[in-house]
Design a protein around this motif. Structure first.
Motif, PDB file in Angstrom:
ATOM      1  N   LEU A 338       0.825  -1.209   0.000  1.00  0.00           N
ATOM      2  CA  LEU A 338       0.000   0.000   0.000  1.00  0.00           C
ATOM      3  C   LEU A 338       0.859   1.259   0.000  1.00  0.00           C
ATOM      4  N   VAL A 339       1.901   1.270   0.841  1.00  0.00           N
ATOM      5  CA  VAL A 339       2.749   2.455   0.950  1.00  0.00           C
ATOM      6  C   VAL A 339       3.548   2.670  -0.336  1.00  0.00           C
ATOM      7  N   LEU A 340       4.132   1.619  -0.870  1.00  0.00           N
ATOM      8  CA  LEU A 340       4.951   1.762  -2.079  1.00  0.00           C
ATOM      9  C   LEU A 340       4.114   2.176  -3.277  1.00  0.00           C
ATOM     10  N   THR A 341       2.835   1.840  -3.264  1.00  0.00           N
ATOM     11  CA  THR A 341       1.946   2.265  -4.354  1.00  0.00           C
ATOM     12  C   THR A 341       1.698   3.768  -4.314  1.00  0.00           C
ATOM     13  N   HIS A 342       1.687   4.365  -3.117  1.00  0.00           N
ATOM     14  CA  HIS A 342       1.381   5.789  -2.963  1.00  0.00           C
ATOM     15  C   HIS A 342       2.632   6.646  -2.740  1.00  0.00           C
ATOM     16  N   ILE A 343       3.805   6.074  -2.848  1.00  0.00           N
ATOM     17  CA  ILE A 343       5.001   6.782  -2.400  1.00  0.00           C
ATOM     18  C   ILE A 343       5.534   7.788  -3.412  1.00  0.00           C
ATOM     19  N   SER A 344       5.068   7.721  -4.669  1.00  0.00           N
ATOM     20  CA  SER A 344       5.684   8.555  -5.716  1.00  0.00           C
ATOM     21  C   SER A 344       5.541  10.051  -5.438  1.00  0.00           C
ATOM     22  N   GLY A 345       4.429  10.462  -4.880  1.00  0.00           N
ATOM     23  CA  GLY A 345       4.243  11.895  -4.632  1.00  0.00           C
ATOM     24  C   GLY A 345       4.477  12.322  -3.207  1.00  0.00           C
ATOM     25  N   VAL A 346       5.087  11.458  -2.391  1.00  0.00           N
ATOM     26  CA  VAL A 346       5.257  11.737  -0.970  1.00  0.00           C
ATOM     27  C   VAL A 346       6.588  12.428  -0.706  1.00  0.00           C
ATOM     28  N   SER A 347       6.545  13.478   0.103  1.00  0.00           N
ATOM     29  CA  SER A 347       7.773  14.194   0.466  1.00  0.00           C
ATOM     30  C   SER A 347       8.532  13.499   1.575  1.00  0.00           C
ATOM     31  N   GLY A 348       7.828  12.888   2.514  1.00  0.00           N
ATOM     32  CA  GLY A 348       8.451  12.207   3.636  1.00  0.00           C
ATOM     33  C   GLY A 348       7.478  11.231   4.249  1.00  0.00           C
ATOM     34  N   CYS A 349       7.976  10.341   5.088  1.00  0.00           N
ATOM     35  CA  CYS A 349       7.154   9.259   5.623  1.00  0.00           C
ATOM     36  C   CYS A 349       7.385   9.130   7.127  1.00  0.00           C
ATOM     37  N   VAL A 350       6.304   9.145   7.906  1.00  0.00           N
ATOM     38  CA  VAL A 350       6.356   8.913   9.349  1.00  0.00           C
ATOM     39  C   VAL A 350       5.758   7.538   9.605  1.00  0.00           C
ATOM     40  N   CYS A 351       6.561   6.618  10.142  1.00  0.00           N
ATOM     41  CA  CYS A 351       6.127   5.237  10.355  1.00  0.00           C
ATOM     42  C   CYS A 351       5.969   4.978  11.849  1.00  0.00           C
ATOM     43  N   VAL A 352       4.774   4.591  12.263  1.00  0.00           N
ATOM     44  CA  VAL A 352       4.501   4.194  13.649  1.00  0.00           C
ATOM     45  C   VAL A 352       4.362   2.677  13.644  1.00  0.00           C
ATOM     46  N   LEU A 353       5.353   1.981  14.209  1.00  0.00           N
ATOM     47  CA  LEU A 353       5.442   0.532  14.104  1.00  0.00           C
ATOM     48  C   LEU A 353       5.233  -0.132  15.461  1.00  0.00           C
ATOM     49  N   LEU A 354       4.691  -1.358  15.427  1.00  0.00           N
ATOM     50  CA  LEU A 354       4.408  -2.108  16.643  1.00  0.00           C
ATOM     51  C   LEU A 354       5.586  -2.959  17.088  1.00  0.00           C
ATOM     52  N   THR A 355       6.508  -3.221  16.206  1.00  0.00           N
ATOM     53  CA  THR A 355       7.720  -3.968  16.533  1.00  0.00           C
ATOM     54  C   THR A 355       8.781  -3.604  15.502  1.00  0.00           C
ATOM     55  N   TRP A 356       9.982  -4.134  15.680  1.00  0.00           N
ATOM     56  CA  TRP A 356      11.096  -3.783  14.786  1.00  0.00           C
ATOM     57  C   TRP A 356      11.771  -5.080  14.340  1.00  0.00           C
ATOM     58  N   ASP A 357      11.008  -5.869  13.565  1.00  0.00           N
ATOM     59  CA  ASP A 357      11.520  -7.145  13.097  1.00  0.00           C
ATOM     60  C   ASP A 357      12.076  -7.005  11.685  1.00  0.00           C
TER      61      ASP A 357
END
Length: 415
Positions: A338-357
């Protein structure tokens, strides 16, 4: 009183050596009279709430209830209690939650932090009703404390009156179904320099009426297939005999993606609740910085909601987050796609993650490879070791671990 009746009745069996049976007789008489008096309360009432449309988890929600006496007798000494819909989960979800809680518990740790009951939607407080004249009405101020986000459903209200001895309460239940939406808890955030800068948005002219710096006329040119009809310059067409359209300045503006991780096996997870609260805090802050924001998460389906600068409002985004649930049927790759599909016009990305695997590390690596600036926030439980930054090891300012119980102070320290 019931305990005293039981004790004196047991001791008073030996009536030859003790006079406790006399106390038993007196207490039992009071108890029976109080119980009998409670059956004489047969009043009728109607209630009408003035509920706000929205509330916030963890913050008191105050409102007023108008109550009307529908009898020809005055009513006094009344108490009002709210009735909520049964919020208990199905047995399978409850059992899974208890098993997950048991796996985290450590033996012989009596001072260990215990989780709040996730099935309790709100803490209710009783309200005192002023004396009601015959067929009269009055207002009662009620305050409740919502414990969790989502729809808070009322089924009705109960009017209670205590018997003269103060032992029993007679109750009359009035049906009054109503619902209020409880928004996620939010934390204060300092002004944060979010990653990314202004970027050209393909198709931005179509959004120019709402966002960006466009809608500024530049020149006229010949019509090309696909140009919007609303951009045709009719006077020039009439003059030269062929379609002429107005050309506008290209659209450049800041657009951030707020990625919310919902992939967790445990139902009613405290980690997910805190992640939603952190995402909601960023949603409110980013919108005040006059940038566009895309909320991306996966539930039963993949969702992308855009807000900011005329396209949407913070309240609407918070309402969407109030209904976010854990995704247990899909893999993390669904969010990555989903994210990679919408990433072309994005200036930056804030990721809130539940774990770091490993899957989440690879996801951040792909964003770095595409040249998208990222800010990663990982939610951990108290006492868990701090994970290594992995692909963000060389940029520690872009990787933050938020421990439950200390999230507010850790967010306040962000720069």
């Amino acid at each position: 009183m019931a305990g005293a009746v039981l004790i004196t009745g047991t001791i008073g069996l030996d009536i030859e050596n003790t006079v406790t049976y006399q106390s038993f007789s007196l207490l039992l008489t009071f108890l029976v009279l109080a119980f009998a008096a409670s059956w004489f309360f047969r009043a009728r009432f109607s209630v009408q709430r003035s509920l706000p449309r929205l509330g916030t988890a963890g913050q008191p929600l105050a409102y007023r209830i108008r109550i009307q006496n529908k009898t020809a007798r005055p009513q006094a000494g009344l108490t009002l209690m709210e009735n909520l819909a049964d919020a208990r989960p199905v047995f399978s979800d409850w059992l899974e939650f208890k098993r997950a809680e048991g796996r985290r518990a450590r033996s012989f740790r009596f001072g260990e932090r215990r989780l709040a009951n996730p099935f309790n939607p709100a803490t209710l407080r009783e309200g005192e009703i002023p004396a009601l004249p015959p067929h009269g009405e009055s207002e009662v101020r009620v305050e409740i404390l919502p414990r969790r986000r989502g729809a808070l459903r009322f089924t009705g209200a109960t009017v209670a009156r205590t018997d003269p001895f103060g032992l029993f309460r007679s109750c009359v239940t009035i049906s009054a179904p109503q619902t209020v939406l409880i928004l996620p808890k939010r934390y204060w955030l300092p002004p944060i320099a979010l990653p990314g800068s202004m970027k050209y948005q393909e198709g931005g002219v179509a959004l120019a009426a709402n966002v960006g710096r466009s809608d500024e006329f530049v020149a006229l040119r010949d019509y090309r297939r696909g140009d919007p009809m609303r951009h045709i310059h009719w006077r020039s067409w009439a003059k030269v005999g062929r379609p002429i359209v107005k050309e506008f300045e290209d659209e450049f503006f800041v657009r951030h993606a707020l990625v919310l991780d919902t992939f967790i096996a445990e139902p009613y997870s405290e980690v997910l609740e805190e992640a939603v609260s952190v995402a909601a805090s960023f949603a409110c802050t980013v919108l005040t910085q006059e940038s566009l924001l895309d909320l991306l998460f996966v539930g039963a389906e993949s969702y992308c909601f855009t807000a900011g600068r005329g396209l949407g409002h913070a309240d609407r985004m918070l309402e969407i987050m109030a209904g976010v649930h854990a995704c247990r049927e899909k893999a993390f790759t669904a969010l990555e796609h989903l994210v990679l599909t919408h990433i072309s016009g994005v200036s930056g990305c804030v990721c809130v993650l539940l774990t770091w695997d490993e899957p989440r590390r690879e996801f951040v690596k792909k964003l770095q490879f595409l040249g998208v600036p990222v800010l990663v926030l990982v939610i951990v439980r108290p006492g868990e070791p701090k994970p290594d930054a992995g692909p963000l090891r060389d940029e520690p300012e872009k990787f933050h671990v938020l421990e439950i119980g200390k999230i507010e102070e850790q967010l306040a320290a962000l720069k």
